[in-house]
Motif scaffolding. Sequence first.
Motif, PDB file in Angstrom:
ATOM      1  N   HIS A  91       2.758   1.337   9.099  1.00 36.60           N
ATOM      2  CA  HIS A  91       3.321   1.712   7.782  1.00 36.60           C
ATOM      3  C   HIS A  91       4.467   2.739   8.263  1.00 36.60           C
ATOM      4  O   HIS A  91       4.052   3.658   9.070  1.00 36.60           O
ATOM      5  CB  HIS A  91       2.097   2.556   7.222  1.00 36.60           C
ATOM      6  CG  HIS A  91       0.891   1.871   6.847  1.00 36.60           C
ATOM      7  ND1 HIS A  91       0.486   1.640   5.500  1.00 36.60           N
ATOM      8  CD2 HIS A  91      -0.128   1.431   7.587  1.00 36.60           C
ATOM      9  CE1 HIS A  91      -0.673   0.873   5.389  1.00 36.60           C
ATOM     10  NE2 HIS A  91      -0.887   0.731   6.659  1.00 36.60           N
ATOM     11  N   TYR A  92       5.563   2.459   7.474  1.00 43.39           N
ATOM     12  CA  TYR A  92       6.465   3.403   7.370  1.00 43.39           C
ATOM     13  C   TYR A  92       6.311   4.379   6.410  1.00 43.39           C
ATOM     14  O   TYR A  92       6.520   4.071   5.059  1.00 43.39           O
ATOM     15  CB  TYR A  92       7.899   2.769   7.477  1.00 43.39           C
ATOM     16  CG  TYR A  92       8.281   2.309   8.615  1.00 43.39           C
ATOM     17  CD1 TYR A  92      10.001   2.751   9.101  1.00 43.39           C
ATOM     18  CD2 TYR A  92       8.055   1.447   9.527  1.00 43.39           C
ATOM     19  CE1 TYR A  92      10.409   2.593  10.253  1.00 43.39           C
ATOM     20  CE2 TYR A  92       8.521   0.992  10.712  1.00 43.39           C
ATOM     21  CZ  TYR A  92       9.736   1.551  11.018  1.00 43.39           C
ATOM     22  OH  TYR A  92      10.113   1.113  12.181  1.00 43.39           O
ATOM     23  N   GLY A 139      14.999   3.835  -3.753  1.00 43.56           N
ATOM     24  CA  GLY A 139      13.888   2.716  -4.130  1.00 43.56           C
ATOM     25  C   GLY A 139      12.442   3.014  -4.170  1.00 43.56           C
ATOM     26  O   GLY A 139      12.036   4.107  -3.557  1.00 43.56           O
ATOM     27  N   ARG A 140      11.720   2.247  -4.499  1.00 45.80           N
ATOM     28  CA  ARG A 140      10.263   2.401  -4.444  1.00 45.80           C
ATOM     29  C   ARG A 140       9.795   2.404  -3.385  1.00 45.80           C
ATOM     30  O   ARG A 140      10.215   1.280  -2.644  1.00 45.80           O
ATOM     31  CB  ARG A 140       9.563   1.606  -5.646  1.00 45.80           C
ATOM     32  CG  ARG A 140       9.900   1.957  -7.116  1.00 45.80           C
ATOM     33  CD  ARG A 140       9.481   1.072  -8.024  1.00 45.80           C
ATOM     34  NE  ARG A 140       8.075   0.297  -7.629  1.00 45.80           N
ATOM     35  CZ  ARG A 140       7.732  -0.697  -8.342  1.00 45.80           C
ATOM     36  NH1 ARG A 140       8.239  -1.534  -8.997  1.00 45.80           N
ATOM     37  NH2 ARG A 140       6.424  -1.144  -7.681  1.00 45.80           N
ATOM     38  N   PRO A 141       8.903   2.911  -2.855  1.00 45.05           N
ATOM     39  CA  PRO A 141       8.084   2.941  -1.559  1.00 45.05           C
ATOM     40  C   PRO A 141       7.389   1.379  -1.110  1.00 45.05           C
ATOM     41  O   PRO A 141       7.643   0.929  -0.124  1.00 45.05           O
ATOM     42  CB  PRO A 141       7.136   3.886  -1.279  1.00 45.05           C
ATOM     43  CG  PRO A 141       7.613   4.974  -2.204  1.00 45.05           C
ATOM     44  CD  PRO A 141       8.159   4.412  -3.442  1.00 45.05           C
ATOM     45  N   GLN A 149       0.856  -1.049   0.008  1.00 47.70           N
ATOM     46  CA  GLN A 149       0.246   0.053   0.054  1.00 47.70           C
ATOM     47  C   GLN A 149       0.906   1.475  -0.003  1.00 47.70           C
ATOM     48  O   GLN A 149       0.858   2.187   0.949  1.00 47.70           O
ATOM     49  CB  GLN A 149      -1.059   0.093   1.178  1.00 47.70           C
ATOM     50  CG  GLN A 149      -1.823  -1.312   1.149  1.00 47.70           C
ATOM     51  CD  GLN A 149      -2.752  -1.203   2.316  1.00 47.70           C
ATOM     52  OE1 GLN A 149      -2.838  -0.269   3.352  1.00 47.70           O
ATOM     53  NE2 GLN A 149      -3.871  -2.330   2.248  1.00 47.70           N
ATOM     54  N   GLN A 150       1.799   1.292  -1.024  1.00 46.18           N
ATOM     55  CA  GLN A 150       2.525   2.685  -1.178  1.00 46.18           C
ATOM     56  C   GLN A 150       3.591   3.112  -0.203  1.00 46.18           C
ATOM     57  O   GLN A 150       3.880   4.116   0.100  1.00 46.18           O
ATOM     58  CB  GLN A 150       1.539   3.835  -1.399  1.00 46.18           C
ATOM     59  CG  GLN A 150       0.454   3.601  -2.159  1.00 46.18           C
ATOM     60  CD  GLN A 150       0.829   3.098  -3.743  1.00 46.18           C
ATOM     61  OE1 GLN A 150       1.677   3.683  -4.298  1.00 46.18           O
ATOM     62  NE2 GLN A 150       0.271   2.179  -4.198  1.00 46.18           N
ATOM     63  N   GLY A 151       3.980   1.999   0.600  1.00 47.65           N
ATOM     64  CA  GLY A 151       4.949   2.366   1.628  1.00 47.65           C
ATOM     65  C   GLY A 151       5.347   0.818   2.246  1.00 47.65           C
ATOM     66  O   GLY A 151       4.847   0.002   2.003  1.00 47.65           O
ATOM     67  N   ASN A 180      17.936   4.794   8.037  1.00 44.19           N
ATOM     68  CA  ASN A 180      16.718   5.313   7.765  1.00 44.19           C
ATOM     69  C   ASN A 180      16.711   5.794   6.465  1.00 44.19           C
ATOM     70  O   ASN A 180      15.522   5.715   5.504  1.00 44.19           O
ATOM     71  CB  ASN A 180      16.389   6.200   8.903  1.00 44.19           C
ATOM     72  CG  ASN A 180      16.088   5.500  10.147  1.00 44.19           C
ATOM     73  OD1 ASN A 180      15.901   4.468  10.239  1.00 44.19           O
ATOM     74  ND2 ASN A 180      15.984   6.396  11.320  1.00 44.19           N
ATOM     75  N   ARG A 181      17.602   6.691   5.926  1.00 45.47           N
ATOM     76  CA  ARG A 181      17.639   7.239   4.660  1.00 45.47           C
ATOM     77  C   ARG A 181      17.764   6.334   3.368  1.00 45.47           C
ATOM     78  O   ARG A 181      17.266   6.492   2.433  1.00 45.47           O
ATOM     79  CB  ARG A 181      19.096   8.028   4.537  1.00 45.47           C
ATOM     80  CG  ARG A 181      18.723   9.537   5.478  1.00 45.47           C
ATOM     81  CD  ARG A 181      19.893  10.338   5.141  1.00 45.47           C
ATOM     82  NE  ARG A 181      21.316  10.074   5.436  1.00 45.47           N
ATOM     83  CZ  ARG A 181      22.024  10.276   6.512  1.00 45.47           C
ATOM     84  NH1 ARG A 181      21.349  10.376   7.320  1.00 45.47           N
ATOM     85  NH2 ARG A 181      23.234   9.824   6.348  1.00 45.47           N
ATOM     86  N   MET A 182      18.318   5.093   3.754  1.00 45.77           N
ATOM     87  CA  MET A 182      18.288   4.030   2.774  1.00 45.77           C
ATOM     88  C   MET A 182      16.767   3.481   2.697  1.00 45.77           C
ATOM     89  O   MET A 182      16.398   3.193   1.623  1.00 45.77           O
ATOM     90  CB  MET A 182      19.443   2.908   3.216  1.00 45.77           C
ATOM     91  CG  MET A 182      19.233   1.763   2.170  1.00 45.77           C
ATOM     92  SD  MET A 182      20.203   0.350   2.307  1.00 45.77           S
ATOM     93  CE  MET A 182      21.808   1.031   1.950  1.00 45.77           C
TER      94      MET A 182
END
Length: 389
Positions: A203-204, A327-329, A181-183, A320-322
């Motif tokens: 969700h992150y 890449g795609r969420p 779901q987009q993340g 966390n930045r990685m």
Amino acid sequence: MMPEHYDVILVGAGLANGLIALQLRQRHPQLRVLMLESHAHPAGNHTWSFHQDDLSPHQLQWLQPLIAHRWPGYQVRFPTLRRNLSGEYCSITSADFAQRLYEVMADDLWIDTPVNEVRPTQVTLADHRVLHAAVVIDGRGLQHTPHLQLGYQAFVGQEWHLAKPHGLTQPILMDATVDQQQGYRFVYTLPLSADRLLIEDTHYINQPTLAEHTARQNIADYAKAHHWPLSLLVREEQGSLPITLSGDIDAFWQQQRGQPCSGLRAGLFHATTGYSLPTAISLAELIAGLLPCDAATLSRAIEQFAREQWRTQRFFRLLNRMLFLAGRPDQRWRVMQRFYRLDAGLISRFYAGQLRLSDKARILCGKPPVPIGEAVRALMMTSSKPGKK
């Protein structure tokens, strides 16, 4: 008649200030301590969890009476990985924590008491009364700041009685086999009794808000897929934990302007998991060891403690930045799946925030589970300012 002056005023009756209050009552019963809470009851509506190895033996012993649930291990699930990990996992409920605060603080816990202004030695209430103290500690949660770049772990959790036993013997900390779901999305499940479950849709994501109706439907769908017949909804909790990507720690503390603070207000939480209980306990012990003292001394000590936490968590912000920027969420789960294939001791040290140099090398070595170019850009994202990274 209400006293006009206190030794300590704790603004906010959440986890961090609650632990400070318990420490002060135990170690300094002579101090006049007042706790103010704007809502109808202290401790909010939460479940605080931690791994036993996150705490020292002394801290674990001190916290023991508050632990409502414990399990000998936990499980994680990913599209191509299912793994059981040992190590005691524990949870504290806000209901139990609130009851303990009522018992310990008695008439010195004021509920339904919103405040207008907090200063290092003074609190102005919404009804314009002014209270004075040698020290005022602000524990009202994360303050909006432009000095931290954040992602969020947003969730809706529901505690259910089931129509029949669920069959789980340990928590499922992450089930990322679900639709993303987009993340990065996973379901977190705690078996509280044979027929009672806490199920959280987590969700992150890049913003702190979550579509509640969608999360509730996700929980219902997950329960149905696992043949858990939902019978009675006991309670619902929701929240958004900050996940730090980078920031300017100097500007963050300049914003505090000498105000002693605690918990999320002081930026004290695990940068990747959002767990705040271990640092809250350590801060409570630090504060109890310093008091009685003046507000300026306490503020400096808290800032020093928080800056040290910031320094030690630099590697977590890099990860966390990685997770958020490379890449795609909907492919973020690949980063976490790769991590959970690593050594169990490393995983334990990760949660405790005590990674060794060899652990960091092991996490980063090999082909990254995201596009290499984007991974490098995310890892290298810093600022020219020395305090910001």
